[in-house]
Design a protein around this motif. Sequence first.
Motif, PDB file in Angstrom:
ATOM      1  N   ASN A   3       1.009  -1.120  -0.462  1.00 18.77           N
ATOM      2  CA  ASN A   3       0.046   0.335  -0.372  1.00 18.77           C
ATOM      3  C   ASN A   3       0.816   1.371   0.228  1.00 18.77           C
ATOM      4  O   ASN A   3       1.516   1.782   0.874  1.00 18.77           O
ATOM      5  N   THR A   4       0.920   1.621  -1.150  1.00 14.22           N
ATOM      6  CA  THR A   4       1.850   2.712  -1.064  1.00 14.22           C
ATOM      7  C   THR A   4       1.603   4.076  -1.729  1.00 14.22           C
ATOM      8  O   THR A   4       1.743   5.592  -1.518  1.00 14.22           O
ATOM      9  N   GLY A   5      -0.090   3.735  -2.166  1.00 14.57           N
ATOM     10  CA  GLY A   5      -1.015   5.329  -2.795  1.00 14.57           C
ATOM     11  C   GLY A   5      -1.584   5.481  -1.239  1.00 14.57           C
ATOM     12  O   GLY A   5      -1.558   5.615  -0.109  1.00 14.57           O
ATOM     13  N   LEU A  11      -6.936   5.816   3.722  1.00 14.30           N
ATOM     14  CA  LEU A  11      -7.993   4.460   4.285  1.00 14.30           C
ATOM     15  C   LEU A  11      -7.689   3.330   5.372  1.00 14.30           C
ATOM     16  O   LEU A  11      -8.371   2.728   5.471  1.00 14.30           O
ATOM     17  N   ASN A  12      -6.247   2.893   5.661  1.00 16.29           N
ATOM     18  CA  ASN A  12      -6.105   1.765   6.116  1.00 16.29           C
ATOM     19  C   ASN A  12      -5.290   2.010   7.977  1.00 16.29           C
ATOM     20  O   ASN A  12      -4.543   1.584   7.417  1.00 16.29           O
ATOM     21  N   LYS A  71       0.491  11.802  10.756  1.00 13.64           N
ATOM     22  CA  LYS A  71       2.146  11.379  10.989  1.00 13.64           C
ATOM     23  C   LYS A  71       2.074   9.950  10.058  1.00 13.64           C
ATOM     24  O   LYS A  71       3.513  10.298   9.272  1.00 13.64           O
ATOM     25  N   THR A  72       0.920   9.109   9.767  1.00 17.31           N
ATOM     26  CA  THR A  72       1.510   8.901   8.829  1.00 17.31           C
ATOM     27  C   THR A  72       1.694   8.426   7.150  1.00 17.31           C
ATOM     28  O   THR A  72       2.487   8.060   6.611  1.00 17.31           O
ATOM     29  N   LEU A  73       1.021   9.889   6.863  1.00 15.48           N
ATOM     30  CA  LEU A  73       0.557  10.167   5.567  1.00 15.48           C
ATOM     31  C   LEU A  73       2.181  10.693   5.241  1.00 15.48           C
ATOM     32  O   LEU A  73       2.610  11.203   4.121  1.00 15.48           O
TER      33      LEU A  73
END
Length: 410
Positions: A3-5, A11-12, A71-73
Amino acid sequence: MKNTGFTTTSLNVPFSKKDPHNSLQMPLYESVAFEFDSAEQMEANFKGEYVAHVYSRSSSPTVEYFEMKLKTLTKSNGVIAVSSGMAAISNTIMAITKSGENIISSNQLFGHTLALFNNTFKEFGFETRYSLLKSEPDIESLIDEKTRAIYFETVTNPQLKIVDIEMLSKIALKHNLLLIADSTITPPNVFEAGKFGVNIEVISTTKYISGGATSFGGAIIDHGNYDWKCNPNFSKYTEKFLGNAFMAKIRKNIYRNTGGSMTPQTAKLQIQGLDILELRVEKCYDNCMDLSAFFKTHSKIKSIDYPGLQSDSNFEFAKKYFNGVPGTILSFDLESKEACFTFMNKLKIIRRATNLNDNKTLIIHPYSTIYAEFSDEERDKANIRDTMMRLSVGIENVADLIQDIEQALL
Ligand SMILES: *Cc1c(COP(=O)(O)O)cnc(C)c1O
């Protein structure tokens, strides 16, 4: 498949605790305080040995989830969500500077940031030294032992100019200064700030991230790439918190004690905003490019500025730093101020309003509004012309926008 997008990632992002009802949406935790099981657990929490939400001015579950997503993004070290873009900027500068110290900035700034630096912070004894941020010797001539940071906006508004971020990063690194970017105009799906040496990002999430002008918010993002020992204002924090010194000082001191927290209701809206951010930016960008092409061919448009255009002087920077998407605001000039006003008054779909990155396309005449309080000299310096208009491009069908503009230019 990895999941690199951006959107897939958004969303995850997992919740910090499993929802008891397996809710797919982060619930709205609208509670001021959170209960402890025992006096011992309460004591442990206040000693820092048991981590939990306690009181929502400091942290709460829905706001925490928005912070975790961001933070993740941004692949960053830490994020703090605050009540507005101005709260993000003021908390950051208060954490890194004390009376008698200074920061270096361009004077082409968002109006209230300029007012914060020139009025509010000046009274606190924080000095701002202005430079065009274009030449290394010019910037270096302003640096002394009390300089703490270089501050810039990724794309200036309404001039739509881009600074050489790599050059700023090189100077900041050489002099152990913090590099702070206000990246409001270029959201994290187009600008990966940490990759270009930005240490702290401040964002008005009111704009793009809110999902289209749904709510007020701000974010402070720490990219984890600065040695906080270089700034004496962190001496109480570096030993205990090491690389998290900035986050610790903001959370335990500045942010908690000045009370600019994001509300859970806002966080709920902004969580949804993040999930649809990429979609919206792509649509606004396509519209922006189509409108630019239309403007270029129209005889009544005297000039157009959008660094996404190959013909724009900042196109190379737009490609290098923002994947070719330098925000979705453009500016253009008509013959006179009167022509601008007549045009604005004839518009039927495009709205006359001062916000940015709403889902609706918004128009403003900066000279007579945002810059109304400024002297002619200040407007000249900031290159604000009375023939200039700013268009914040939305997600409408572009044919409708073009038709609206065409009829208003008649
Ligand atoms: C709007 C804006 C701000 C201030 O944000 P608020 O959420 O209105 O407080 C700061 N910087 C830029 C570039 C902005 O566009």
